[in-house]
Design a protein around this motif. Structure first.
Motif, PDB file in Angstrom:
ATOM      1  N   GLU A   1       0.783  -1.203   0.007  1.00  0.00           N
ATOM      2  CA  GLU A   1      -0.183   0.043   0.030  1.00  0.00           C
ATOM      3  C   GLU A   1       0.796   1.324   0.086  1.00  0.00           C
ATOM      4  O   GLU A   1       0.456   2.344  -0.327  1.00  0.00           O
ATOM      5  N   VAL A   2       2.227   1.067   0.372  1.00  0.00           N
ATOM      6  CA  VAL A   2       2.856   2.399   0.332  1.00  0.00           C
ATOM      7  C   VAL A   2       3.831   2.549  -0.641  1.00  0.00           C
ATOM      8  O   VAL A   2       4.354   3.475  -1.187  1.00  0.00           O
ATOM      9  N   CYS A   3       3.778   1.543  -1.643  1.00  0.00           N
ATOM     10  CA  CYS A   3       4.668   1.331  -2.947  1.00  0.00           C
ATOM     11  C   CYS A   3       4.328   2.371  -3.908  1.00  0.00           C
ATOM     12  O   CYS A   3       3.416   2.296  -4.578  1.00  0.00           O
ATOM     13  N   PRO A   4       5.167   3.391  -4.253  1.00  0.00           N
ATOM     14  CA  PRO A   4       4.636   4.235  -5.032  1.00  0.00           C
ATOM     15  C   PRO A   4       4.741   4.043  -6.716  1.00  0.00           C
ATOM     16  O   PRO A   4       4.112   4.699  -7.465  1.00  0.00           O
ATOM     17  N   VAL A   5       5.205   2.820  -6.889  1.00  0.00           N
ATOM     18  CA  VAL A   5       5.185   2.233  -8.386  1.00  0.00           C
ATOM     19  C   VAL A   5       4.334   0.946  -8.531  1.00  0.00           C
ATOM     20  O   VAL A   5       4.266   0.415  -9.471  1.00  0.00           O
ATOM     21  N   ARG A   6       3.776   0.495  -7.134  1.00  0.00           N
ATOM     22  CA  ARG A   6       3.051  -0.664  -7.200  1.00  0.00           C
ATOM     23  C   ARG A   6       3.834  -1.833  -7.778  1.00  0.00           C
ATOM     24  O   ARG A   6       3.211  -2.594  -8.716  1.00  0.00           O
ATOM     25  N   SER A   7       4.998  -2.026  -7.379  1.00  0.00           N
ATOM     26  CA  SER A   7       5.768  -3.154  -7.974  1.00  0.00           C
ATOM     27  C   SER A   7       5.683  -4.268  -6.768  1.00  0.00           C
ATOM     28  O   SER A   7       5.923  -5.455  -7.306  1.00  0.00           O
ATOM     29  N   VAL A   8       5.135  -3.970  -5.652  1.00  0.00           N
ATOM     30  CA  VAL A   8       4.961  -5.185  -4.718  1.00  0.00           C
ATOM     31  C   VAL A   8       3.786  -6.087  -5.126  1.00  0.00           C
ATOM     32  O   VAL A   8       2.496  -5.334  -5.097  1.00  0.00           O
ATOM     33  N   GLN A   9       3.944  -7.358  -5.346  1.00  0.00           N
ATOM     34  CA  GLN A   9       2.765  -8.143  -5.625  1.00  0.00           C
ATOM     35  C   GLN A   9       2.696  -9.105  -4.413  1.00  0.00           C
ATOM     36  O   GLN A   9       3.376  -8.972  -3.274  1.00  0.00           O
ATOM     37  N   PHE A  10       1.777  -9.900  -4.341  1.00  0.00           N
ATOM     38  CA  PHE A  10       1.610 -11.007  -3.162  1.00  0.00           C
ATOM     39  C   PHE A  10       1.203 -12.191  -3.738  1.00  0.00           C
ATOM     40  O   PHE A  10       0.493 -12.421  -4.808  1.00  0.00           O
ATOM     41  N   TYR A  11       1.774 -13.218  -3.061  1.00  0.00           N
ATOM     42  CA  TYR A  11       1.360 -14.828  -3.310  1.00  0.00           C
ATOM     43  C   TYR A  11       0.040 -14.760  -2.881  1.00  0.00           C
ATOM     44  O   TYR A  11      -0.442 -14.516  -1.726  1.00  0.00           O
ATOM     45  N   LYS A  12      -0.734 -15.320  -3.635  1.00  0.00           N
ATOM     46  CA  LYS A  12      -2.122 -15.651  -3.361  1.00  0.00           C
ATOM     47  C   LYS A  12      -2.340 -17.111  -3.114  1.00  0.00           C
ATOM     48  O   LYS A  12      -1.468 -17.454  -2.149  1.00  0.00           O
ATOM     49  N   ASN A  13      -3.212 -17.598  -3.564  1.00  0.00           N
ATOM     50  CA  ASN A  13      -3.449 -19.123  -3.425  1.00  0.00           C
ATOM     51  C   ASN A  13      -2.057 -20.025  -4.100  1.00  0.00           C
ATOM     52  O   ASN A  13      -2.037 -21.139  -3.768  1.00  0.00           O
ATOM     53  N   ASP A  14      -1.259 -19.472  -4.696  1.00  0.00           N
ATOM     54  CA  ASP A  14      -0.196 -20.061  -5.349  1.00  0.00           C
ATOM     55  C   ASP A  14       1.213 -20.189  -4.302  1.00  0.00           C
ATOM     56  O   ASP A  14       1.935 -20.686  -4.642  1.00  0.00           O
ATOM     57  N   GLY A  15       0.726 -19.573  -3.110  1.00  0.00           N
ATOM     58  CA  GLY A  15       2.124 -19.489  -2.417  1.00  0.00           C
ATOM     59  C   GLY A  15       2.369 -20.444  -1.362  1.00  0.00           C
ATOM     60  O   GLY A  15       3.272 -20.351  -0.664  1.00  0.00           O
ATOM     61  N   GLY A  16       1.602 -21.139  -1.240  1.00  0.00           N
ATOM     62  CA  GLY A  16       1.467 -22.190  -0.054  1.00  0.00           C
ATOM     63  C   GLY A  16       1.684 -21.528   1.426  1.00  0.00           C
ATOM     64  O   GLY A  16       0.917 -20.704   1.458  1.00  0.00           O
ATOM     65  N   PHE A  17       2.635 -21.694   2.182  1.00  0.00           N
ATOM     66  CA  PHE A  17       2.799 -20.945   3.452  1.00  0.00           C
ATOM     67  C   PHE A  17       3.382 -19.646   3.217  1.00  0.00           C
ATOM     68  O   PHE A  17       3.557 -18.808   4.222  1.00  0.00           O
ATOM     69  N   LEU A  18       3.671 -19.124   1.787  1.00  0.00           N
ATOM     70  CA  LEU A  18       4.129 -18.036   1.505  1.00  0.00           C
ATOM     71  C   LEU A  18       2.813 -17.073   1.202  1.00  0.00           C
ATOM     72  O   LEU A  18       3.117 -15.874   0.951  1.00  0.00           O
ATOM     73  N   ALA A  19       1.856 -17.506   1.432  1.00  0.00           N
ATOM     74  CA  ALA A  19       0.407 -16.830   0.872  1.00  0.00           C
ATOM     75  C   ALA A  19       0.463 -15.558   1.634  1.00  0.00           C
ATOM     76  O   ALA A  19       0.672 -15.536   3.070  1.00  0.00           O
TER      77      ALA A  19
END
Lengths: 330, 214
Positions: free
Chosen positions: B66-84
Motif C-alpha cells: 500500500e505504500v509502494c509508489p510504483v506498485r511493484s509489490v505483488q502478493f503470493y495468493k493461493n499459489d504461495g503455499g505457506f508464503l501466501a
C-alpha cells in the motif's frame, strides 16, 4: 444520559461504516498516489483517469499534497494512523508464535488495542471489525429468511470451540512457520482482499473462505463464525474477561419483555444478567430496551441473576401489593 | 442417550474445527508448481534472507504494497503455499525503485530499514548468448543507463562499448530486467550464489531450479 446510550448503536454503525468505507477508499487513494508519482496523467487509461479525477476531487479540498494522504494506511490487521502504528493483538500473538521470538517494535503496536480491550472487552468485534459490518447485514438476511418460514441458523454450538481454534492455530503457526491467523481471520481477509481486488486485481483464497463463513452464518448458526470459530474473538474474549465497562440490567425498570435476548446476535442472555466474556458492548440491547433498563456500569464482574424484572408479570404475581407505577419510567 | 449426545457434540465440534482449519490447508491444495516462476519472484528490499524466516516474520498485512509508489509489490495468493499473502517483486512486470518506503512501513522485522547499497535482493545475471551487444547483433546499453546505482552495479566491459557487465555493487532491484528490450530476457535477477553470468546447459538449469524452490 439515558437518551444518549440509546443512540450508541447508531454511533456504532457509523463507526463500522467508516472503517469499512476506509478499507475501500484507501486502495483507491493508493492508486491515485501512484498515478501522481508517475507524473504521466496523459498515459493513463480512461478508467484510471476517472479514478484519479475522482480521488483528486474528493481529497484536494482537505489535503493539497498527495504524499500527505499516506497518513492513514493499511487495514485493521495492521496499519498506520497519523504516524501511530497499530496492529491487531492476534497478529502480534501469531507472529510471536510463528517466529518464536519477540520483536518489541512490533509488539508495542498492539499495546493500545490491548488496553482498550482490557477496559471495554470485545469492543473491536462490535465497533471496528470490518467483517462485523458484513456479518450483521448477513444476519438481517437470515432474519428475513426465518420470517419467510425457513428454519435457518437455529443451531447452537459450544462457544468454547473458538478457544480451541485459537490454540490449534498458534500451534500450527509454530509447526508450519507462518502466521496462520492471517488466512482465517475475517477482518484480515477483508482488508487484504479488498486491496487485492482494487489495486492489484483478483482475489485470493481468503475470499472463498469468507464467503463460506457467510454461508455458515446464514444456514447453520446465528453469527456462528464470531461466536464459535473466530480466533480473534477468542483472544478478545479472554482479554476482556474482567473488562471495566459492561452492560448491566436495572431490575427495577425491567419488564421481562426479552427483546434484548432476541436482538443480541451473540446469543447472550441479558434478561438473566448473563453477559459473560463474549459480550462485545455493541449496545444493541440498550437501543432496543423499551423501559431503558439496560445501561453501562463500571465493574469487573457481572452481577448474579437478580430475579425477574419488577415491571414484569412474574414479579407482579409474586408481589401483588407493590405499586408498580412508582418504579415505572416515563 | 448421554453417550449419543456426547458423540453428537464431538462430531459437531470436529466439523466446526475442520471448517475453521479449512484455509490452513486450502493454500496447499490450490497451490500449483511454484518453482515454475521462482526465478521471476524476488524478495523485497531489506527482507530477511531466508524465505522461511520471512514467512515466519511476515503477518501479511499488505502495508508494503500500500505504500509502494510504483506498485511493484505483488502478493503470493493461493499459489504461495505457506508464503501466501506475503509480498514479492516481479521485476519483469514492475521493478523496485529502491525508495525504501516499504522497509519503513513494515511493522514487523520481516523488512528492516537498510541503506540502499547494502540491500540484497539478489544480483542481476546476464545471459551473454542472448544479449544483443554480446552477440554483436546491435548496440543497446539500456540496462546500464537505467541502473540507479551507476557504474558500481553494472558497467560496460572495458574497451567494448555497450556490452554490459554486472559488478559487485548490484543490489538486484531489477530495473534492468524491466527495461531490457530483448524478449527472451538475457538479464534476470537471481540470488547471489548463482553468479553474474548465466551458465548454460540443461544440467545446470535443472540443478538451479531444484535449489531455488521453497
Amino acid at each position: 444520559m439515558k437518551s444518549f446510550l440509546r443512540h450508541l448503536n447508531k454511533l456504532r454503525w457509523l463507526s463500522l461504516s467508516i472503517v469499512f468505507s476506509m478499507l475501500i477508499i484507501l486502495p483507491f487513494i493508493h492508486l491515485y498516489q501512484t498515478y501522481e508519482a508517475a507524473h504521466a496523467y496523459d498515459l493513463l487509461t480512461p478508467t484510471e483517469k476517472t479514478i484519479s479525477d475522482t480521488v483528486e476531487a474528493l481529497t484536494s479540498p482537505f489535503v493539497k499534497d498527495p504524499d500527505e494522504l499516506s497518513a492513514v494506511k493499511g487495514n485493521t490487521w495492521s496499519g498506520t494512523l497519523f504516524g501511530l502504528k497499530l496492529s491487531d493483538p492476534l497478529a502480534v500473538l501469531g507472529q510471536i508464535f510463528a517466529s518464536m521470538s519477540f520483536y518489541w517494535a512490533f509488539i508495542v503496536t498492539a499495546l493500545i488495542p490491548v488496553v482498550i480491550t482490557l477496559l471495554f472487552g470485545r469492543v473491536y468485534c462490535g465497533w471496528i471489525c470490518p467483517a462485523t459490518f458484513i456479518y450483521e447485514l448477513n444476519d438481517n438476511l437470515a432474519a428475513w429468511l426465518r420470517k419467510a418460514g425457513l428454519p435457518v441458523s437455529r443451531r447452537k454450538l459450544d462457544r468454547r470451540i473458538k478457544y480451541i481454534v485459537l490454540v490449534v492455530g498458534l500451534l500450527l503457526s509454530v509447526y508450519f512457520g507462518a502466521v496462520m491467523f492471517g488466512s482465517v481471520y475475517p477482518p484480515a481477509i477483508i482488508g487484504r482482499e479488498i486491496y487485492y481486488a482494487i489495486a492489484l486485481g483478483g482475489f485470493g483464497a481468503g475470499a472463498v473462505f469468507f464467503l463460506l463463513t457467510l454461508f455458515f452464518d446464514l444456514m447453520v448458526t446465528r453469527r456462528g463464525f464470531c461466536r464459535y470459530v473466530c480466533p480473534g474473538g477468542a483472544l478478545y474474549s479472554l482479554l476482556g474477561r474482567y473488562r471495566l465497562f459492561r452492560i448491566k440490567r436495572d431490575v427495577a425498570t425491567c419488564n421481562d419483555c426479552a427483546k434484548c435476548n432476541v436482538v443480541c446476535q451473540f446469543g447472550l442472555d441479558p434478561l438473566q444478567d448473563d453477559f459473560g466474556m463474549e459480550c462485545n458492548n455493541c449496545s444493541a440491547c440498550i437501543a432496543v430496551c423499551p423501559t431503558d433498563a439496560l445501561s453501562f456500569t463500571v465493574s469487573t464482574h457481572d452481577v448474579a441473576f437478580q430475579g425477574p424484572g419488577h415491571l414484569g408479570h412474574k414479579y407482579r404475581k409474586a408481589h401483588p401489593d407493590v405499586n408498580t407505577s412508582e418504579t415505572s419510567v416515563q | 442417550m448421554k453417550r449419543r449426545s456426547f458423540m453428537k457434540t464431538l462430531t459437531m465440534g470436529a466439523g466446526v474445527l475442520s471448517f475453521g482449519l479449512l484455509p490452513f490447508f486450502m493454500g496447499r491444495i490450490l497451490r500449483p508448481n511454484v518453482k515454475a516462476h521462482a526465478e521471476n519472484r524476488i524478495p523485497l528490499p531489506g527482507a530477511l534472507k531466508n524465505p522461511e524466516d520471512f514467512a515466519r516474520a511476515c503477518i501479511g498485512c499488505g502495508l508494503c504494497g500500500e505504500v509502494c509508489p510504483v506498485r511493484s509489490v505483488q502478493f503470493y495468493k493461493n499459489d504461495g503455499g505457506f508464503l501466501a499473502d506475503t509480498p514479492y517483486i516481479d521485476p519483469e512486470q514492475k521493478s523496485c525503485i529502491l525508495c525504501g518506503l516499504c522497509m519503513e512501513a513494515c511493522p514487523t522485522n520481516a523488512l528492516t530499514v537498510t541503506p540502499v547499497r547494502e540491500i540484497d535482493m539478489g544480483t542481476a545475471q546476464i545471459d551473454r548468448a542472448a544479449c544483443y551487444p554480446w552477440v554483436d547483433a546491435g548496440v543497446c546499453g539500456a540496462c546500464v543507463s537505467i541502473c540507479p546505482l551507476g557504474s558500481s552495479a553494472i558497467d560496460f566491459e572495458f574497451g567494448n562499448f555497450y556490452r554490459p557487465v554486472v559488478q559487485d555493487g548490484c543490489v538486484g532491484c531489477g530495473q534492468c530486467v524491466e527495461v531490457c528490450p530483448e524478449p527472451s530476457l538475457p538479464i534476470n535477477i537471481v540470488s547471489r550464489e548463482h553468479g553474474k553470468v548465466a551458465q548454460h546447459g540443461i544440467g545446470v538449469r535443472k540443478m538451479e531450479r531444484g535449489q531455488r524452490g521453497f
